[in-house]
Every structure is written in C-alpha cells, then in structure tokens.
Enzyme design. Structure first.
Site, PDB file in Angstrom:
ATOM      1  CG  HIS A  13      -2.175  -0.792   1.005  1.00  0.00           C
ATOM      2  ND1 HIS A  13      -2.258  -2.113   1.347  1.00  0.00           N
ATOM      3  CD2 HIS A  13      -3.384  -0.465   0.486  1.00  0.00           C
ATOM      4  CE1 HIS A  13      -3.461  -2.568   1.034  1.00  0.00           C
ATOM      5  NE2 HIS A  13      -4.163  -1.592   0.510  1.00  0.00           N
ATOM      6  N   GLY A  14       2.061   1.167   0.498  1.00  0.00           N
ATOM      7  CA  GLY A  14       2.897   2.362   0.477  1.00  0.00           C
ATOM      8  C   GLY A  14       4.141   2.177   1.317  1.00  0.00           C
TER       9      GLY A  14
END
Lengths: 473, 369
Positions: free
Chosen positions: A322-323
């Site tokens: 996701h990051g």
C-alpha cells in the site's frame, strides 16, 4: 482524470462512447487502448512510457514463458525475469525514497554524511498494473490462462481506463473472452450505467462529504477523545464508500462496454470476524494475496506455527504494497496478527461468536487498523490512539467543532445506517429480488441511482473535488 | 415477464444516461468555448505546458467554474445542504429562525492573544503619533454578530476563544492605554428588542448602524471640530431586500425567496449633506475635519450617513471592504488625503473578529512603523 470530475463526465466519457461505438467491432480494443492511454496521460504524459514499457515487457516475457517446455528451468527462469522486472519497477518507484530516507536517517544518527537524493514521483496506478502483470505471468506459467498473442488486446486489458488506476485487480483470465467477443446490448449498457451511478453516489454523496472532517481531525495536534473517535469512524466510512464506490463505478463502466469485472466489495463491515472481513474487503487484492503470496509461502500446509507466520507475512507484505511507510507495515502486522489470532481461536475448537459481539470486536479492530493506515506517520497514529483511549480531554474540541458542518455529521450517521441496513435483509422492500418488489420499489430500485447521480453532480460542482483515496496506493 | 420489464427499464436507463452525457458534453464544450475559459486555456496551448500538466489543470479549472449552468448548480447545491441538513457550507453557520452567521466569527484562531496584542500595541503607537499632530483618534470595536445576536445561534458552535474574545480585546486595549467606545452593550440592548444585525448578512442593519453612530458621536462630543449640522436622513418609501452577503456565500443569492432563508427587508436610508453655503464659482469647499477608517461595517447600512448626522459634521469615509483591521488605515496614512488635508479627528472602526486573525507581513510592517 478522476471519475468524479467534470472533465471525465462531460468530456472524456461522451467522447469515449461516441468513438467506441462508431468504431467497427474488431477495432474496438484499439479504441479502448488509445483512449485509456490518453486518460492515463492526462496527468503525466511521461508516465505513459512506463505503462507502455511494462505492458510490452510483460507481453513478450509471457510469450517466452509459454514457449518454454512445461516444468523446465527455462520456463521458470523466464517467469522470474518477468516478476523481477515488474517488481523491480514497483520497488524503484514506490520504495526507493523510503529506502534512501531510512538509510540516511541511520547514517545521520551515526554521524555520517547522508546520500544526496532527489525524490521520485510515484506513477499513478503503478501498484495495480504491476500486480496485474504478476498475476498474468504466474497464470501463464501455471497454464491457468492461455498466453495472449494479440498485443492490442493484452495492452487494452492492462490499460482499460475504468480499472487502470485503482483496480479492481482484474485477472487476464477473467476478461480474456470479453476481449475477443463482446456482445453489446442496451440492457448491459443501462445496467452498467446504473452500477456506475450507484458508485458515484457512494463516493460523492457520502465519502466526499465526510472527507473534510477526517482531514481536519488527522491534522489536529492535540485531538480530544471525541475528535479522535469522530475522525477514526469518519475515515472508516470514508474509505469504504470511496473505494467501494470507485469499484462500483469501474465495474459499471466496464459493463457499459460489455466487460464483466469481478466484484471487489461485499458488505465487509457486516462481517463477524477478521477472516470474513478479508473475504469481503477489496476482494480482488485479498485473493491476489491468497493465490500468489500466501499459498506460495506454504499457506496452511506446513503446520500451525508456519500458518501463523505465513498469515503475518502475507499481510505485512500487503501492507507494504500500500505504500512505503511504517504506518502500512504497522497496519499489516495488525491485520496479520488478527488473522493469526482468529485461526488460533478457531483451531482451539471455538465456534463463531454471536454476530453482534463478533462484529463489534471486528469493527473496533478494523477502526484501529485504519487509524494507522490513515495517519501520516507512526507517531501521529499513536497520538490518535492516545486520544482515543487515554485522552487529555473528552468533548469535541473547538478546533474541530467550527470546521465540521451539519451535513458532514449527518453523512457519518447516514453512512453507518447504510452499512448496517442490509442486516434487515428482505424486510426492506428494495432489498428483495426485483421480481418480489412492489411496483413503486421496483421503480425506486431502478431510478433512485439516477436521481442520486444528478444530485451528486450538483454537489460535486458546488464544492471542491476530492481525489480517490486509493490513487495514493 | 419481469425479465422483459428489467430489459425495458435498462434500455430506458441507457437512453437517460446517454442524454445526460450528451447534455454534459454540450455544457463542457460551451464552457471551453466561453471567453474566460479561452483566456485561461490560451497560454497553456503549448507542448511545454501540455507536458507539464498545465493544460490539464486549466481544463480542470474551466470545467469546474465555467459551465453555462454554473450559477444554477451552485444554487441547487446550496439549497440541498441548507434545506436537508440545515447546513450553510464551510463559510456560513445556520442558527435558528433563518439567522445566518459567518463561520469566521465563531472559530478560534492560532495565537489570537499575540495577534490582538500586536495590533493594539501598533494602534497605541499610531494614536501617540497622531496626538503629536493634534489629531484625536477614537477607536470603536464592532462586536461580532454572533455576540450581539447570540440567542439566535441555537447550537452553532461558538468556540471558547471567540466567546472570550471581546472581553480580552477590551482588556488588551485598556492595557495599551486606549479606551474603546463601548458599542457592545447598546447593541445588545437593541437586539433584545429588535434585530441590530441582518439575519442574512454579517453586518449590522440600519438600526444597529444608527445606534453605533449615535454612541460614537456621544464619545466625540467634547472634541474640537466644526459641526455645521444640517444632515438629514430619509428612508425610502418602498421596502427592498437587505444586502444578504451570507446568502451569497451559501450559493442561494439567485434562489427564489421561498427556497432560501427569506432576505432581510429595509426601507433604504439615505443621508444628505446640507447644500454648501458658497457664493462664487471658485469658492473652496472646506475638507471634512473627521475621517472614518475601518471595515465594510462603515460602508454598510448607511453607517456613514448616520454618523455624519449624529456628529453634525461631514466625515470622509475611507473604510475598505475586506480590508480587515489595518487595510483602510494603511492606505489612508500613506495617501495624499491625509498628508494634504489632515483631519482633527479620526474614527477607527475596529472589527472584533479581525483582531484575532494572524497578522500578515504587510500589516506587521505597517504596525511596526
């Protein structure tokens, strides 16, 4: 360009449909490809080269994988070349900044000179189209799907604008047939439009209305208990209506072009436990993690301890996908830990909890997880947790109260009601099968989304547009 | 049977969405062809601007601001928020009985005490400098509408800082050696009987303005300036709508009356000056000996006229709408009017809500002089 914008609704979409339906059937994949690339290039033309490069690379590597003999080293090597190439691109654009920053923090702490580094911009949608490539390469390697020999069809599959930048993560096998033979009907177009409008309403009417309140809370230096809970619950609703709304729009747009996309959400907040939650939330990502990561790690075939470790690793990797931020790793540990705990609980012979208790515990866990997911950094996340459970003040702070408008509070309430309304099942006239609805409710079922869509456009125009949350991933 | 019904409805749905998209395309093309849009788009029609994303940003802006249907859609959005949720949007809070309040009055500001102290200190320095030139400075604090008409807030969230602001401001003034002309209590006393501010506008109404003018004139009673008198205020026979700036901020200014909080009504007041007692063509007209600087409150509800009538003297009105605390003063003290025809009295109308707001660089430089 985002779906909830007027350049999309009033310029791109009409142009797309006009050109698409004017194009002879056998060239329509060309129209999809070229206009989807134009859609993508609207933000940054240079990143189109990256999308084109990844598409071309994966297409040819998949041909090599397919050409190699079954179970041969060469077949595996070509598949690995494809995976390393794709994941390498993802790692560079998504994690290089994080890696260098972490390294520089370390060397600075040791009194050494940090490495000079210019920030890299993350191309929008990269995470999604890389996952598509990975699934395609593995599916070809496993012979789960025939390799594509038509570059335009394959490139159109990767680029189709409705899913290019935020999913759902569509597998090639799922639309391979549609890429070759699509049957357009007025019925599909109308039902697709209805689905698109439902998604638009979810995003614009609920998620975007709540968004300013959530932004304010997460920017407060010292939130009170009421602030923190309002922000945490608000974000829990915002993320769901935003992302599920986006998925519905993507599915609807695809249906208007006679594609059938997989579902991505199935009332996830009505789950009774964390496993069920992950079967209903971002379903295309969940099954990707299950099929290509969890099972590849050994799944539950290597004993209970290894199963717990695999669950934890899968969710941590999912979080990191996701990051590049410790908050996502924290979120991954949290969900991996919860899944492991749930498996242990079930393994110890415990049956399912009563729904109300199970759902309450699940929602508490999910809300706490979303706090880490939303926070700017781990320190901010723990500041929110502190405000939620060990607050210095209880009541809504002045710093928040003046910024929250009544429609925002109402939309939080409406969001909660909409989440739990399906529990009433067929007692609600509009939730019965269409055949069993009365005439009035049948008309409402059909036309309420259109009314909501028009209202959504009015509200969208009379306030600032809010980008889709999943763009940042 | 039901399949056929769904098929018919879906086909109708398809036709409807095509109609909506077709209408939207017409709106979009019309927006792009509009003059303001062309002005915005023209500089971005280069390859360099296109690659940098400036063309996309310009189209984005045009589509969000220049659709032919723009005012109607904004009004519809405002109507929906107000009617369904009793919400005025981010800039306006809805009280009871269609009373509207500017959110800016209700909110807390960061470092409000420091901002107030800095402004008061600057004002005290200005007052001393003016005194050295034999100019008297009178300061009047215009209290917030939310303070005077507090009964109408009905749950609109007034921050603790905003609630305390007026008292803290008066204390700060006194600490700086300035006694502001007290307007709060008279306005509150008036509000207890009938409105002193507009319901749908942030400013005082004509009655509030007339009362404030009277109080300021009383405070100026012993001061040395000519009072020829002869100012008369007349009220229009016909009743007309009040200004209603908050309706505009809600997007409801173009809505019919039944679809928005009803606008305030007024018999518009106009104050006329006496005819100059001159005999010859080249007689000089004496400059007014009183100057008024301040905010839009001095420009609204005939406050300037009422003040002239109450003082019995002409007043040069140099107030600036949107000028905040010091905008009008900065222009006035730097300009030829002040240099060439200095007044004997300056009335500085200070807007309460402006005093706590962060001090900008230009204002800081002005106050530090």
């Amino acid at each position: 360009m985002i779906f909830a914008s007027f350049e999309f609704l009033f310029l791109f979409l009409p142009l797309f449909f006009v050109l698409y339906f004017l194009t002879p059937a056998r060239f329509r994949n060309w129209t999809i490809l070229l206009l989807s690339w134009a859609f993508y290039a609207w933000w940054r033309v240079d990143f189109l080269a990256l999308l084109g490069g990844v598409t071309l690379f994966t297409f040819f590597v998949a041909l090599r994988v397919n050409a190699a003999e079954e179970a041969s080293d060469s077949r595996f090597r070509w598949m690995m070349v494809g995976l390393v190439g794709n994941l390498g691109v993802l790692a560079y654009f998504k994690y290089a900044n994080f890696g260098v920053q972490s390294f520089n923090q370390l060397v600075t702490a040791l009194g050494l000179t940090p490495t000079p580094w210019a920030e890299i911009i993350l191309p929008i949608g990269l995470s999604f189209y890389v996952l598509q490539s990975v699934s395609y390469l593995i599916d070809v390697w496993r012979k789960d799907v025939p390799v594509s020999r038509n570059f335009v069809a394959y490139a159109a599959y990767k680029a189709i604008f409705s899913q290019l930048i935020a999913g759902p993560i569509v597998r090639y096998a799922e639309i391979e047939h549609d890429l070759k033979h699509r049957v357009h009907t007025w019925e599909k177009f109308g039902l697709g439009a209805r689905r698109f409008m439902i998604g638009f309403c979810m995003k614009v009417l609920i998620a975007d209305t709540i968004a300013p309140m959530v932004d304010v809370v997460y920017a407060l230096p010292n939130p009170s208990m009421a602030d923190a809970w309002a922000g945490a619950i608000g974000y829990t609703l915002q993320l769901f209506f935003d992302f599920a709304g986006y998925s519905a729009m993507a599915i609807g747009l695809a249906q208007m072009c006679a594609f059938r996309f997989p579902e991505n959400f199935n009332n996830p907040y009505l789950s009774g436990n964390i496993q069920e939650f992950w079967q209903r939330w971002h379903m295309t990502l969940s099954r990707f993690l299950r099929d290509y990561l969890y099972i590849s790690l050994g799944g539950n075939r290597k004993g209970p301890i290894r199963t717990y470790v695999n669950l934890l690793m899968t969710m941590v990797i999912g979080g990191f996908w996701h990051g590049a931020n410790w908050t996502f790793i924290l979120w991954g540990f949290w969900h991996g830990g919860l899944l492991a705990l749930h498996r242990y609980w079930r393994g110890a012979g415990n049956g399912p909890m009563p729904f109300i208790l199970g759902n309450a515990l699940l929602m508490l866990a999910v809300i706490l997880g979303w706090v880490a997911f939303r926070a700017h950094d781990v320190t901010s996340a723990f500041a929110m947790y502190g405000a939620m459970f060990l607050p210095s003040s209880i009541a809504l702070s002045d710093a928040l109260a003046w910024q929250v408008t009544p429609d925002q509070w109402w939309c939080v309430l409406i969001g909660v009601v909409l989440v739990y309304l399906p529990l009433l099942g067929s007692r609600l006239p509009w939730q019965r099968p269409v055949e069993a609805m009365g005439g009035f409710w049948r008309l409402c079922w059909f036309w309420a989304p259109t009314a909501g869509f028009i209202l959504g456009m009015v509200l969208l125009y009379s306030r600032a547009a809010v980008p889709f949350l999943y763009f940042q991933f | 049977m039901i399949e056929n019904w769904i098929k018919r409805m879906a086909t109708l749905q398809a036709v409807v969405i095509i109609a909506i998209l077709g209408w939207g395309a017409w709106q979009g093309v019309a927006a792009i062809n509009s003059a303001p849009a062309q002005q915005r788009l023209r500089p971005t029609l280069t390859m360099e601007a296109f690659l940098a994303g400036r063309f996309a940003a310009a189209v984005n802006y045009v589509m969000a601001h220049n659709l032919p249907v723009d005012p109607y859609v904004r009004a519809a959005g405002g109507f929906f928020r107000w009617r369904l949720f009793n919400s005025g949007g981010p800039q306006v809070r809805v009280g009871c009985n269609d009373w509207l309040f500017l959110t800016e009055e209700l909110r807390p500001w960061p470092d409000a005490a420091a901002a107030m102290a800095e402004r008061v200190a600057g004002l005290a320095r200005i007052r001393e400098r003016l005194a050295a030139q034999n100019i008297t400075l009178l300061v009047a604090i215009v209290p917030d509408k939310a303070r005077v008409q507090a009964e109408q807030l009905c749950g609109a969230p007034l921050s603790a800082q905003a609630a305390e602001r007026h008292a803290e401001l008066v204390t700060a003034f006194r600490a700086g050696g300035i006694t502001p002309i007290p307007l709060l209590e008279p306005l509150r006393a008036l509000a207890a009987q009938r409105p002193a501010y507009w319901r749908t506008d942030t400013h005082w109404n004509q009655e509030g303005a007339a009362l404030a003018a009277t109080r300021i004139a009383e405070a100026a009673r012993g001061l040395n300036f000519d009072r020829p008198g002869g100012f008369t205020t007349r009220f229009a026979a016909e009743e007309t709508n009040g200004p209603g700036d908050l309706l505009r901020l809600m997007g409801l200014d173009i809505m019919p009356d039944g679809w928005r909080p009803a606008p305030d009504r007024q018999h518009l007041a106009t104050t006329t000056a006496p005819a100059p007692a001159t005999g010859g063509l080249l007689d000089d007209e004496a400059s007014p000996q009183v100057a008024l600087i301040g905010s839009s409150y001095s420009l609204n509800a005939n406050f300037h006229g009422f003040l002239q009538e109450a003082l019995g003297a002409a007043v040069t009105n140099l107030a600036q709408a949107g000028g905040g605390f010091a905008g009008a003063a900065r222009s006035y003290f730097a300009g030829a009017t002040f240099r060439e025809a200095p007044p004997r009295v300056i009335i500085w109308e200070v807007l309460e809500r402006a005093m706590a707001q962060p001090v900008g660089e230009e204002e800081r430089a002005f106050l530090a002089q």
